[in-house]
Design a protein around this motif. Structure first.
Motif, PDB file in Angstrom:
ATOM      1  N   ARG A   1      -3.245 -31.980 -11.427  1.00 27.01           N
ATOM      2  CA  ARG A   1      -3.118 -30.591 -10.976  1.00 27.01           C
ATOM      3  C   ARG A   1      -1.855 -29.978 -11.536  1.00 27.01           C
ATOM      4  O   ARG A   1      -0.797 -30.603 -11.566  1.00 27.01           O
ATOM      5  N   LYS A   2      -1.972 -28.742 -11.985  1.00 31.50           N
ATOM      6  CA  LYS A   2      -0.829 -28.084 -12.635  1.00 31.50           C
ATOM      7  C   LYS A   2       0.360 -27.929 -11.695  1.00 31.50           C
ATOM      8  O   LYS A   2       1.504 -28.064 -12.114  1.00 31.50           O
ATOM      9  N   SER A   3       0.118 -27.660 -10.421  1.00 30.35           N
ATOM     10  CA  SER A   3       1.236 -27.487  -9.493  1.00 30.35           C
ATOM     11  C   SER A   3       1.965 -28.812  -9.274  1.00 30.35           C
ATOM     12  O   SER A   3       3.195 -28.848  -9.234  1.00 30.35           O
ATOM     13  N   TYR A   4       1.216 -29.922  -9.154  1.00 31.23           N
ATOM     14  CA  TYR A   4       1.862 -31.219  -9.000  1.00 31.23           C
ATOM     15  C   TYR A   4       2.568 -31.638 -10.278  1.00 31.23           C
ATOM     16  O   TYR A   4       3.625 -32.255 -10.248  1.00 31.23           O
ATOM     17  N   LEU A   5       1.966 -31.288 -11.416  1.00 30.41           N
ATOM     18  CA  LEU A   5       2.557 -31.632 -12.706  1.00 30.41           C
ATOM     19  C   LEU A   5       3.883 -30.910 -12.899  1.00 30.41           C
ATOM     20  O   LEU A   5       4.869 -31.511 -13.324  1.00 30.41           O
ATOM     21  N   SER A   6       3.933 -29.637 -12.559  1.00 27.13           N
ATOM     22  CA  SER A   6       5.185 -28.898 -12.711  1.00 27.13           C
ATOM     23  C   SER A   6       6.248 -29.418 -11.736  1.00 27.13           C
ATOM     24  O   SER A   6       7.426 -29.495 -12.081  1.00 27.13           O
ATOM     25  N   ASP A   7       5.831 -29.787 -10.512  1.00 21.64           N
ATOM     26  CA  ASP A   7       6.788 -30.374  -9.564  1.00 21.64           C
ATOM     27  C   ASP A   7       7.353 -31.685 -10.097  1.00 21.64           C
ATOM     28  O   ASP A   7       8.548 -31.956  -9.968  1.00 21.64           O
ATOM     29  N   ALA A   8       6.495 -32.506 -10.690  1.00 25.13           N
ATOM     30  CA  ALA A   8       6.948 -33.789 -11.244  1.00 25.13           C
ATOM     31  C   ALA A   8       7.903 -33.571 -12.413  1.00 25.13           C
ATOM     32  O   ALA A   8       8.896 -34.298 -12.560  1.00 25.13           O
ATOM     33  N   LEU A   9       7.632 -32.572 -13.241  1.00 21.71           N
ATOM     34  CA  LEU A   9       8.515 -32.278 -14.379  1.00 21.71           C
ATOM     35  C   LEU A   9       9.875 -31.781 -13.905  1.00 21.71           C
ATOM     36  O   LEU A   9      10.915 -32.166 -14.456  1.00 21.71           O
ATOM     37  N   ILE A  10       9.881 -30.945 -12.895  1.00 25.94           N
ATOM     38  CA  ILE A  10      11.146 -30.447 -12.349  1.00 25.94           C
ATOM     39  C   ILE A  10      11.941 -31.596 -11.734  1.00 25.94           C
ATOM     40  O   ILE A  10      13.153 -31.707 -11.932  1.00 25.94           O
ATOM     41  N   ALA A  11      11.255 -32.475 -11.009  1.00 23.85           N
ATOM     42  CA  ALA A  11      11.934 -33.622 -10.402  1.00 23.85           C
ATOM     43  C   ALA A  11      12.520 -34.538 -11.471  1.00 23.85           C
ATOM     44  O   ALA A  11      13.650 -35.019 -11.341  1.00 23.85           O
ATOM     45  N   ALA A  12      11.778 -34.777 -12.549  1.00 26.29           N
ATOM     46  CA  ALA A  12      12.285 -35.628 -13.632  1.00 26.29           C
ATOM     47  C   ALA A  12      13.516 -35.000 -14.285  1.00 26.29           C
ATOM     48  O   ALA A  12      14.497 -35.696 -14.586  1.00 26.29           O
ATOM     49  N   GLY A  13      13.502 -33.691 -14.497  1.00 29.16           N
ATOM     50  CA  GLY A  13      14.657 -33.005 -15.070  1.00 29.16           C
ATOM     51  C   GLY A  13      15.869 -33.045 -14.151  1.00 29.16           C
ATOM     52  O   GLY A  13      16.997 -33.237 -14.606  1.00 29.16           O
ATOM     53  N   LEU A  14      15.639 -32.878 -12.856  1.00 28.08           N
ATOM     54  CA  LEU A  14      16.749 -32.940 -11.901  1.00 28.08           C
ATOM     55  C   LEU A  14      17.353 -34.341 -11.829  1.00 28.08           C
ATOM     56  O   LEU A  14      18.580 -34.487 -11.774  1.00 28.08           O
ATOM     57  N   VAL A  15      16.492 -35.362 -11.834  1.00 26.50           N
ATOM     58  CA  VAL A  15      16.997 -36.738 -11.813  1.00 26.50           C
ATOM     59  C   VAL A  15      17.827 -37.012 -13.059  1.00 26.50           C
ATOM     60  O   VAL A  15      18.897 -37.628 -12.990  1.00 26.50           O
ATOM     61  N   LYS A  16      17.367 -36.539 -14.211  1.00 26.26           N
ATOM     62  CA  LYS A  16      18.123 -36.737 -15.454  1.00 26.26           C
ATOM     63  C   LYS A  16      19.480 -36.023 -15.381  1.00 26.26           C
ATOM     64  O   LYS A  16      20.509 -36.593 -15.748  1.00 26.26           O
ATOM     65  N   THR A  17      19.489 -34.793 -14.903  1.00 28.41           N
ATOM     66  CA  THR A  17      20.728 -34.022 -14.817  1.00 28.41           C
ATOM     67  C   THR A  17      21.728 -34.656 -13.856  1.00 28.41           C
ATOM     68  O   THR A  17      22.914 -34.809 -14.179  1.00 28.41           O
ATOM     69  N   VAL A  18      21.258 -35.060 -12.682  1.00 27.43           N
ATOM     70  CA  VAL A  18      22.144 -35.702 -11.709  1.00 27.43           C
ATOM     71  C   VAL A  18      22.670 -37.026 -12.263  1.00 27.43           C
ATOM     72  O   VAL A  18      23.855 -37.360 -12.099  1.00 27.43           O
ATOM     73  N   SER A  19      21.812 -37.779 -12.944  1.00 25.87           N
ATOM     74  CA  SER A  19      22.246 -39.052 -13.525  1.00 25.87           C
ATOM     75  C   SER A  19      23.332 -38.851 -14.568  1.00 25.87           C
ATOM     76  O   SER A  19      24.280 -39.642 -14.647  1.00 25.87           O
ATOM     77  N   ILE A  20      23.216 -37.809 -15.367  1.00 24.84           N
ATOM     78  CA  ILE A  20      24.235 -37.523 -16.382  1.00 24.84           C
ATOM     79  C   ILE A  20      25.572 -37.185 -15.717  1.00 24.84           C
ATOM     80  O   ILE A  20      26.625 -37.668 -16.139  1.00 24.84           O
ATOM     81  N   PHE A  21      25.532 -36.369 -14.662  1.00 26.14           N
ATOM     82  CA  PHE A  21      26.774 -36.017 -13.973  1.00 26.14           C
ATOM     83  C   PHE A  21      27.417 -37.238 -13.329  1.00 26.14           C
ATOM     84  O   PHE A  21      28.631 -37.429 -13.420  1.00 26.14           O
TER      85      PHE A  21
END
Length: 104
Positions: free
Chosen positions: A51-71
């Motif tokens: 589902r597109k809504s779940y897919l976009s949520d998963a992509l946002i979560a992956a980006g946030l995890v990457k950003t927090v990990s970098i910090f």
């Protein structure tokens, strides 16, 4: 060894250094975690998130995890230093690998 005050000579007026920097950064990005981020829509579809809504949520979560990990990694490297972090990160990586393969 080069003196700290003396710049490293680059032939070609610096254009070679720029090309090497762009190619090195692109190659490193394609071969590292950035490849996972770039291919994450395809990876999530393979896993079963269609589902597109779940897919976009998963992509946002992956980006946030990457950003927090970098910090977190940057703050730890600045505060503790890189040399003390290396043995602990290798040990943790081996431990995670053993647990992951031992659970199957």
């Amino acid at each position: 060894m080069w003196d700290k005050e003396q710049p490293v000579p680059v032939q070609g007026g610096g254009a070679d250094a720029r090309v090497l920097g762009v190619c090195g950064g692109s190659g490193g990005g394609v071969a590292s975690i950035n490849a996972v981020i770039l291919y994450s829509p395809h990876i999530f579809k393979i896993v079963g998130i269609t589902r597109k809504s779940y897919l976009s949520d998963a992509l946002i979560a992956a980006g946030l995890v990457k950003t927090v990990s970098i910090f977190v990694a940057t703050l730890l490297a600045d505060k503790i230093g890189r040399r003390p972090l290396l043995p602990s990160s290798v040990t943790r990586g081996i431990r995670v690998w053993i647990h992951a393969h031992g659970s199957f």
